[in-house]
Write a protein that holds these residues in place. Structure first.
Motif, PDB file in Angstrom:
ATOM      1  N   LEU A  74     -59.066 -54.374   8.682  1.00  0.00           N
ATOM      2  CA  LEU A  74     -58.878 -52.715   9.154  1.00  0.00           C
ATOM      3  C   LEU A  74     -58.629 -52.842  10.671  1.00  0.00           C
ATOM      4  O   LEU A  74     -59.380 -53.719  11.404  1.00  0.00           O
ATOM      5  N   GLN A  75     -57.814 -52.516  11.366  1.00  0.00           N
ATOM      6  CA  GLN A  75     -57.412 -52.380  12.642  1.00  0.00           C
ATOM      7  C   GLN A  75     -58.484 -51.797  13.309  1.00  0.00           C
ATOM      8  O   GLN A  75     -59.399 -50.786  12.827  1.00  0.00           O
ATOM      9  N   TYR A  92     -63.835 -45.613  -9.256  1.00  0.00           N
ATOM     10  CA  TYR A  92     -63.744 -46.644  -8.099  1.00  0.00           C
ATOM     11  C   TYR A  92     -62.484 -47.589  -7.906  1.00  0.00           C
ATOM     12  O   TYR A  92     -61.934 -47.532  -6.768  1.00  0.00           O
ATOM     13  N   LYS A  93     -61.867 -48.050  -8.856  1.00  0.00           N
ATOM     14  CA  LYS A  93     -60.603 -48.677  -8.752  1.00  0.00           C
ATOM     15  C   LYS A  93     -59.481 -47.756  -8.205  1.00  0.00           C
ATOM     16  O   LYS A  93     -58.584 -48.282  -7.631  1.00  0.00           O
ATOM     17  N   GLU A  94     -59.511 -46.876  -8.692  1.00  0.00           N
ATOM     18  CA  GLU A  94     -58.419 -45.808  -8.419  1.00  0.00           C
ATOM     19  C   GLU A  94     -58.317 -45.511  -7.044  1.00  0.00           C
ATOM     20  O   GLU A  94     -57.547 -45.080  -6.280  1.00  0.00           O
ATOM     21  N   THR A  95     -59.722 -45.166  -6.486  1.00  0.00           N
ATOM     22  CA  THR A  95     -59.999 -44.710  -5.256  1.00  0.00           C
ATOM     23  C   THR A  95     -59.622 -45.660  -4.418  1.00  0.00           C
ATOM     24  O   THR A  95     -59.142 -45.379  -3.489  1.00  0.00           O
ATOM     25  N   GLU A  96     -60.069 -46.765  -4.618  1.00  0.00           N
ATOM     26  CA  GLU A  96     -59.708 -48.026  -3.713  1.00  0.00           C
ATOM     27  C   GLU A  96     -58.152 -48.054  -3.505  1.00  0.00           C
ATOM     28  O   GLU A  96     -57.631 -48.307  -2.469  1.00  0.00           O
ATOM     29  N   ARG A  97     -57.353 -48.156  -4.679  1.00  0.00           N
ATOM     30  CA  ARG A  97     -55.879 -48.313  -4.674  1.00  0.00           C
ATOM     31  C   ARG A  97     -55.089 -47.004  -3.870  1.00  0.00           C
ATOM     32  O   ARG A  97     -54.585 -47.526  -2.979  1.00  0.00           O
ATOM     33  N   ASN A  98     -55.831 -45.846  -4.169  1.00  0.00           N
ATOM     34  CA  ASN A  98     -55.224 -44.891  -3.329  1.00  0.00           C
ATOM     35  C   ASN A  98     -55.578 -44.958  -1.689  1.00  0.00           C
ATOM     36  O   ASN A  98     -54.679 -44.596  -0.954  1.00  0.00           O
ATOM     37  N   LEU A  99     -56.748 -45.259  -1.494  1.00  0.00           N
ATOM     38  CA  LEU A  99     -57.346 -45.380  -0.123  1.00  0.00           C
ATOM     39  C   LEU A  99     -56.382 -46.487   0.682  1.00  0.00           C
ATOM     40  O   LEU A  99     -56.150 -46.342   1.906  1.00  0.00           O
ATOM     41  N   LEU A 100     -56.340 -47.527  -0.081  1.00  0.00           N
ATOM     42  CA  LEU A 100     -55.604 -48.875   0.543  1.00  0.00           C
ATOM     43  C   LEU A 100     -54.128 -48.331   0.927  1.00  0.00           C
ATOM     44  O   LEU A 100     -53.849 -48.872   1.696  1.00  0.00           O
ATOM     45  N   VAL A 102     -52.915 -45.297   1.536  1.00  0.00           N
ATOM     46  CA  VAL A 102     -52.859 -44.647   2.586  1.00  0.00           C
ATOM     47  C   VAL A 102     -53.155 -45.234   3.917  1.00  0.00           C
ATOM     48  O   VAL A 102     -52.668 -45.062   4.917  1.00  0.00           O
ATOM     49  N   LEU A 103     -53.993 -46.162   3.772  1.00  0.00           N
ATOM     50  CA  LEU A 103     -54.436 -46.842   5.151  1.00  0.00           C
ATOM     51  C   LEU A 103     -53.306 -47.955   5.552  1.00  0.00           C
ATOM     52  O   LEU A 103     -53.180 -47.841   6.606  1.00  0.00           O
ATOM     53  N   LYS A 104     -52.482 -48.200   4.421  1.00  0.00           N
ATOM     54  CA  LYS A 104     -51.238 -49.196   4.900  1.00  0.00           C
ATOM     55  C   LYS A 104     -50.044 -48.396   5.314  1.00  0.00           C
ATOM     56  O   LYS A 104     -49.483 -48.748   6.263  1.00  0.00           O
ATOM     57  N   LEU A 105     -50.127 -47.156   4.980  1.00  0.00           N
ATOM     58  CA  LEU A 105     -49.132 -46.196   5.404  1.00  0.00           C
ATOM     59  C   LEU A 105     -49.393 -45.787   6.743  1.00  0.00           C
ATOM     60  O   LEU A 105     -48.506 -45.620   7.630  1.00  0.00           O
ATOM     61  N   GLU A 111     -53.338 -56.482   4.704  1.00  0.00           N
ATOM     62  CA  GLU A 111     -53.865 -57.194   3.898  1.00  0.00           C
ATOM     63  C   GLU A 111     -53.738 -58.871   4.200  1.00  0.00           C
ATOM     64  O   GLU A 111     -52.673 -59.261   4.630  1.00  0.00           O
ATOM     65  N   GLY A 112     -54.971 -59.341   4.240  1.00  0.00           N
ATOM     66  CA  GLY A 112     -55.199 -60.595   4.433  1.00  0.00           C
ATOM     67  C   GLY A 112     -55.126 -61.148   5.966  1.00  0.00           C
ATOM     68  O   GLY A 112     -55.247 -62.115   6.365  1.00  0.00           O
ATOM     69  N   ILE A 113     -54.967 -60.115   6.830  1.00  0.00           N
ATOM     70  CA  ILE A 113     -54.918 -60.617   8.261  1.00  0.00           C
ATOM     71  C   ILE A 113     -56.341 -59.755   8.848  1.00  0.00           C
ATOM     72  O   ILE A 113     -56.529 -58.569   9.025  1.00  0.00           O
ATOM     73  N   PRO A 114     -57.374 -60.925   9.278  1.00  0.00           N
ATOM     74  CA  PRO A 114     -58.537 -60.141   9.859  1.00  0.00           C
ATOM     75  C   PRO A 114     -58.281 -59.660  11.179  1.00  0.00           C
ATOM     76  O   PRO A 114     -57.391 -60.466  11.893  1.00  0.00           O
TER      77      PRO A 114
END
Length: 119
Positions: A74-75, A92-100, A102-105, A111-114
């Motif tokens: 996360l930035q 939980y899995k659906e929450t994670e998928r939806n949240l990630l 919108v965070l990508k948007l 993903e994969g970038i610390p």
């Protein structure tokens, strides 16, 4: 999640909302404010329309857990996550998928970038 990772004050919430950078999907809305800091800070908003305190706290717990699991990617910005109607029915899995999603948007999650800065 440590207190240093949370947006708590009304002043901070207003600063984020007034910056008017928002992104949404069907389940979440994210407002963000770019700041120069060591790590992200997040504020959570779950309306009483979504359910009683037990339901709302469960939603917030799931959101915080997703953020903790992915905190390295996360930035370092301040953002507020607003849960929309329907989140209370997600596991939980659906929450994670939806949240990630919108965070990508919002360009907060990469993903994969610390991205946390060294202390």
């Amino acid at each position: 999640m440590k207190k240093s990772y949370r947006v708590k004050s009304e002043k901070d919430f207003n600063a984020i909302f007034n910056d008017k950078q928002s992104v949404a999907n069907k389940r979440f809305v994210i407002y963000k404010l770019d700041k120069d800091q060591k790590h992200f800070r997040v504020g959570l908003s779950v309306s009483k329309k979504l359910g009683n305190a037990v339901v709302r706290n469960g939603i917030k717990r799931k959101i915080r857990h997703v953020l903790i699991e992915h905190r390295q990617e996360l930035q370092a910005v301040d953002f507020v996550i607003i849960a929309r109607k329907g989140v209370e029915e997600l596991d939980y899995k659906e929450t994670e998928r939806n949240l990630l999603h919108v965070l990508k948007l919002a360009k907060i999650y990469q993903e994969g970038i610390p991205s946390e800065k060294e202390e």
